[in-house]
Design a protein around this motif. Structure first.
Motif, mmCIF file in Angstrom:
data_model
loop_
_atom_site.group_PDB
_atom_site.id
_atom_site.type_symbol
_atom_site.label_atom_id
_atom_site.label_comp_id
_atom_site.label_asym_id
_atom_site.label_seq_id
_atom_site.Cartn_x
_atom_site.Cartn_y
_atom_site.Cartn_z
ATOM 1 N N MET A 249 0.839 -1.194 0.000
ATOM 2 C CA MET A 249 0.000 0.000 0.000
ATOM 3 C C MET A 249 0.876 1.246 0.000
ATOM 4 O O MET A 249 1.831 1.351 0.764
ATOM 5 N N ALA A 250 0.567 2.192 -0.878
ATOM 6 C CA ALA A 250 1.335 3.425 -0.958
ATOM 7 C C ALA A 250 1.000 4.342 0.216
ATOM 8 O O ALA A 250 -0.143 4.417 0.661
ATOM 9 N N ASN A 251 2.012 5.053 0.704
ATOM 10 C CA ASN A 251 1.842 5.928 1.851
ATOM 11 C C ASN A 251 2.500 7.279 1.619
ATOM 12 O O ASN A 251 3.430 7.406 0.818
ATOM 13 N N ILE A 252 2.039 8.290 2.345
ATOM 14 C CA ILE A 252 2.648 9.614 2.341
ATOM 15 C C ILE A 252 3.559 9.725 3.548
ATOM 16 O O ILE A 252 3.141 9.469 4.679
ATOM 17 N N ARG B 2 -9.517 6.878 -9.825
ATOM 18 C CA ARG B 2 -8.937 5.814 -10.633
ATOM 19 C C ARG B 2 -7.421 5.986 -10.745
ATOM 20 O O ARG B 2 -6.662 5.011 -10.668
ATOM 21 N N PHE B 3 -6.982 7.226 -10.917
ATOM 22 C CA PHE B 3 -5.556 7.503 -11.045
ATOM 23 C C PHE B 3 -4.805 7.075 -9.784
ATOM 24 O O PHE B 3 -3.778 6.388 -9.864
ATOM 25 N N TYR B 4 -5.305 7.463 -8.630
ATOM 26 C CA TYR B 4 -4.585 7.155 -7.394
ATOM 27 C C TYR B 4 -4.624 5.670 -7.048
ATOM 28 O O TYR B 4 -3.649 5.124 -6.508
ATOM 29 N N VAL B 5 -5.710 5.008 -7.350
ATOM 30 C CA VAL B 5 -5.739 3.548 -7.161
ATOM 31 C C VAL B 5 -4.680 2.902 -8.045
ATOM 32 O O VAL B 5 -3.991 1.957 -7.643
ATOM 33 N N GLY B 6 -4.500 3.446 -9.242
ATOM 34 C CA GLY B 6 -3.479 2.938 -10.147
ATOM 35 C C GLY B 6 -2.067 3.178 -9.650
ATOM 36 O O GLY B 6 -1.133 2.461 -10.042
ATOM 37 N N GLN B 7 -1.910 4.165 -8.768
ATOM 38 C CA GLN B 7 -0.596 4.445 -8.185
ATOM 39 C C GLN B 7 -0.334 3.626 -6.916
ATOM 40 O O GLN B 7 0.707 3.772 -6.280
ATOM 41 N N LEU C 294 -2.561 3.369 -4.139
ATOM 42 C CA LEU C 294 -3.273 3.776 -2.937
ATOM 43 C C LEU C 294 -4.566 2.987 -2.816
ATOM 44 O O LEU C 294 -5.250 2.738 -3.813
ATOM 45 N N ALA C 295 -4.905 2.602 -1.604
ATOM 46 C CA ALA C 295 -6.114 1.811 -1.354
ATOM 47 C C ALA C 295 -7.210 2.709 -0.800
ATOM 48 O O ALA C 295 -6.980 3.488 0.126
ATOM 49 N N SER D 287 -19.255 10.693 -5.974
ATOM 50 C CA SER D 287 -18.419 11.689 -6.650
ATOM 51 C C SER D 287 -18.083 12.866 -5.752
ATOM 52 O O SER D 287 -17.549 13.879 -6.220
ATOM 53 N N LYS D 288 -18.373 12.734 -4.442
ATOM 54 C CA LYS D 288 -18.179 13.871 -3.533
ATOM 55 C C LYS D 288 -16.879 13.807 -2.739
ATOM 56 O O LYS D 288 -16.215 14.824 -2.542
ATOM 57 N N TYR D 289 -16.503 12.604 -2.285
ATOM 58 C CA TYR D 289 -15.370 12.509 -1.353
ATOM 59 C C TYR D 289 -14.764 11.111 -1.404
ATOM 60 O O TYR D 289 -15.492 10.115 -1.426
ATOM 61 N N VAL D 290 -13.454 11.056 -1.417
ATOM 62 C CA VAL D 290 -12.729 9.785 -1.342
ATOM 63 C C VAL D 290 -11.601 9.938 -0.335
ATOM 64 O O VAL D 290 -10.850 10.924 -0.371
ATOM 65 N N GLU D 291 -11.478 8.982 0.551
ATOM 66 C CA GLU D 291 -10.396 8.976 1.540
ATOM 67 C C GLU D 291 -9.611 7.679 1.376
ATOM 68 O O GLU D 291 -10.196 6.600 1.287
ATOM 69 N N PHE D 292 -8.293 7.788 1.325
ATOM 70 C CA PHE D 292 -7.453 6.618 1.124
ATOM 71 C C PHE D 292 -6.940 6.077 2.460
ATOM 72 O O PHE D 292 -6.710 6.837 3.404
ATOM 73 N N ALA D 293 -6.786 4.766 2.516
ATOM 74 C CA ALA D 293 -6.267 4.128 3.720
ATOM 75 C C ALA D 293 -4.848 4.604 3.984
ATOM 76 O O ALA D 293 -4.092 4.877 3.057
ATOM 77 N N ALA D 294 -4.501 4.705 5.271
ATOM 78 C CA ALA D 294 -3.186 5.239 5.635
ATOM 79 C C ALA D 294 -2.658 4.520 6.865
ATOM 80 O O ALA D 294 -2.485 5.121 7.924
ATOM 81 N N ASP D 295 -2.387 3.229 6.708
ATOM 82 C CA ASP D 295 -1.964 2.423 7.849
ATOM 83 C C ASP D 295 -0.689 2.934 8.500
ATOM 84 O O ASP D 295 -0.565 2.970 9.713
ATOM 85 N N SER D 296 0.302 3.341 7.687
ATOM 86 C CA SER D 296 1.578 3.782 8.252
ATOM 87 C C SER D 296 1.971 5.179 7.784
ATOM 88 O O SER D 296 3.109 5.590 7.947
ATOM 89 N N SER D 297 1.028 5.916 7.217
ATOM 90 C CA SER D 297 1.334 7.246 6.708
ATOM 91 C C SER D 297 1.379 8.275 7.825
ATOM 92 O O SER D 297 0.610 8.210 8.787
ATOM 93 N N SER D 298 2.280 9.250 7.672
ATOM 94 C CA SER D 298 2.280 10.404 8.568
ATOM 95 C C SER D 298 1.113 11.319 8.238
ATOM 96 O O SER D 298 0.612 12.045 9.086
ATOM 97 N N VAL D 299 0.687 11.282 6.970
ATOM 98 C CA VAL D 299 -0.387 12.155 6.485
ATOM 99 C C VAL D 299 -1.398 11.313 5.719
ATOM 100 O O VAL D 299 -1.029 10.499 4.877
ATOM 101 N N LYS D 300 -2.677 11.500 6.007
ATOM 102 C CA LYS D 300 -3.742 10.809 5.276
ATOM 103 C C LYS D 300 -4.142 11.648 4.069
ATOM 104 O O LYS D 300 -4.166 12.879 4.124
#
Length: 208
Positions: A1-4, A129-134, A136-137, A144-157
């Protein structure tokens, strides 16, 4: 999973900006500052949100930010979802401080629970779609209003919001041109998303 791992703000005076963020929010390792005079006007297309445990912490951080030189965009207030306010830092970055709690359950603190980077997007379906392709889960998605990505070990969500809705939430006009004055660092790689937000691979990504 990609993280910030970190976010970098382009500012005119990094020394002054560091002084502000230390006094206002006590931020250090998650936030980086870089000198830049890149042209930018109006809304930069993103906000940063600090989620905290209780209203007294919201008050403490908002008060500190204003004392350090921030401008109030939305005064602290109660709402259906909780309690919060919005300020704009001297460098132009918009910050929201909020809690879902409506009452204090302990002594006031300055502890930050989460840092959320909200990107204003024009086409939610394409950006998601773009970020899932990169890599991110998706953690939460509301059409079409809001999407939040999982951030298990990210400093920033990371979250995506329609640009006009995000500007309205921040209390500013959605109009803006020029640089976002933002660089997102993480292990997803180096790329630019459909709305022009730039990412770079961090040292931790290279080490892995």
């Amino acid at each position: 999973m990609a993280n910030i791992d970190s976010i970098t703000l382009d500012v005119a005076d990094p020394t002054a900006a560091e002084r502000f963020y230390t006094a206002a929010f006590g931020l250090d390792k998650q936030l980086r500052l870089r000198a830049s005079e890149a042209p930018t006007t109006g809304f930069r297309g993103f906000t940063l949100s600090l989620t905290v445990a209780q209203p007294s912490t919201v008050n403490s951080l908002i008060d500190s930010a204003i004392e350090a030189g921030a401008t109030s965009l939305k005064p602290v207030t109660k709402s259906l979802w909780g309690y919060g306010g919005v300020v704009q830092a001297p460098d132009g970055t918009i910050w929201k401080v909020a809690t879902s709690a409506k009452k204090d359950t302990g002594p006031a603190t300055r502890q930050i629970g989460e840092i959320v980077l909200l990107l204003g997007v024009e086409d939610m379906t394409a950006s998601k779609r773009f970020y899932v392709g990169q890599g991110l889960a998706v953690g939460k998605s509301f059409g079409s209003k809001y999407v939040e990505f999982a951030a298990d070990s990210s400093s920033v969500k990371l979250a995506l919001y329609k640009r006009r809705a995000l500007a309205k939430d921040a209390g500013v006009s959605p109009d803006g041109t020029g640089s976002h004055r933002l660089m997102i660092g993480g292990d997803a790689g180096t790329f630019t998303d459909p709305d022009g937000f730039a990412w770079e691979a961090t040292a931790s990504a290279a080490a892995s």
